[in-house]
Enzyme design. Structure first.
Site: not given
Ligand code: H2U
Length: 348
Positions: A163, A55, A52
């Site tokens: 996601s 996490c 994750c």
């Molecule tokens: P959701 O709540 O819609 O799943 O979005 C999670 C956000 O987390 C999403 O906008 C960001 C994505 O761009 N993200 C990061 O900033 N870093 C990551 O490593 C993966 C996802």
């Protein structure tokens, strides 16, 4: 000729916050419930998931590593929709093609280090920490001269495009007030000017008199299915005091807000005995330096589910081309939510 009855006859309900209408067709669903109920969702997630990106201690997609955070954690979105370093500019062609650059900042907020929790399963004290982080971010982001609006929200569940099940929300802050809050601000402003009172303060009073659409109430907040709700189990959590933004909460209000967020999300999870998906978010005053007396703090919950853990409402056809439509009335939805147990089904 028979008398018009909200529980019998098709009608249009007016949303005084947006100026929009919803078509209600109660004759299509006289009984409060017709669909199947899914089996309980017994999925157990681990407290920590090494894969994750939210996490503690894990690496995110951009290569950065999360610290070993112990309550909440905020970071700038690695795939931000809005950016700070955008050149100012606009393009216009004829009367019809127009664009302007937009500056902003997007952040991700982890509600808890625990991968397996969601708001209804968190302690109230932990939810207070989330509220405090919302306050800090609203204040800090809002103090940037080029940030005039701060949108705090949460997408929960795959059905809402989320996601990752790790409990988290987002903040998008930008230089323009986007359409929804701009329209809601305008309607609240017109109402205040015409009647000298907060639109939502007057609405709360009406709902307290009618006692039909209230789901939860404590000393400082009220949650109701608005008369004009579009989504089957849509709710609005409203501060009883006419305050403009989250920074104006007293300690007691902060506590009461956390309690209500927990209680409401427990009811939602209990409705179909599943981790209830929704998009939720706070509507409050812009951060453009003006007083905005017209604004009255509220938190919207827009859940897509209609009949069961998997059957959602579709906003298609007439709803994309005409007006949104619902069968189950706001009154029936409120009654169903109100009658659910206050203990989370996984703890019962
Ligand atoms: P959701 O709540 O819609 O799943 O979005 C999670 C956000 O987390 C999403 O906008 C960001 C994505 O761009 N993200 C990061 O900033 N870093 C990551 O490593 C993966 C996802």
């Amino acid at each position: 000729m028979m008398n018009f009855d909200l529980n019998e006859h098709p009608h249009r309900r007016y949303n005084p916050l947006s100026g929009e209408y919803v078509l209600v067709s109660p004759h299509r669903m006289k009984r409060p419930w017709q669909g199947q109920v899914e089996k309980k969702d017994e999925t157990v997630r681990p407290k920590y998931d090494p894969k994750c990106y939210l996490c503690p201690g894990n690496e995110r997609a951009g290569g950065e590593k999360n610290p070993q955070y112990e309550s909440t954690y905020v970071f700038t979105n690695d795939f931000a929709a809005l950016k700070e370093d955008v050149p100012s500019g606009s393009i216009e062609k004829g009367n019809l093609i127009r664009a302007q650059s937009e500056k902003g900042i997007c952040k991700v907020i982890c509600f808890s280090p625990r991968h397996d929790l969601t708001l209804p399963q968190m302690e109230t004290t932990a939810i207070v920490k989330v509220i405090e982080l919302w306050q800090k971010e609203y204040e800090e982001l809002g103090s940037h001269p080029e940030i005039n609006y701060v949108q705090i929200f949460e997408n929960k569940g795959q059905m809402m495009g989320c996601s990752n099940p790790h409990p988290h929300g987002q903040i998008w802050a930008q230089s323009t007030v986007p359409l929804e809050p701009a329209v809601v601000g305008k309607h609240q402003g017109d109402y205040l000017q015409k009647y000298g009172n907060s639109l939502l303060a007057d609405y709360i009073q009406l709902e307290q008199e009618e006692q039909e659409r209230i789901v939860l109430e404590n000393e400082h907040f009220i949650t109701l299915v608005p008369f004009w709700a579009v989504w089957p189990f849509e709710t609005m959590l409203i501060s009883k005091r006419h305050i403009q933004n989250i920074l104006q909460f007293t300690e007691e209000e902060k506590q009461a807000y956390a309690e209500m967020l927990k209680q409401l999300t427990i009811l939602y999870d209990n409705l179909f005995e599943t981790s209830f998906p929704y998009s939720a978010g706070i509507h409050q005053a812009p951060t453009d330096g003006l007083e905005h007396k017209e604004w009255h703090f509220h938190h919207h919950f827009y859940p897509p589910l209609l009949r069961s853990a998997t059957v959602k409402k579709f906003m298609v056809g007439y709803e994309m081309l005409g007006d949104p439509q619902r069968d189950i009335t706001a009154e029936s939805s409120a009654e169903r939510l109100r009658s659910l147990p206050s203990v989370h089904y996984k703890d019962a």
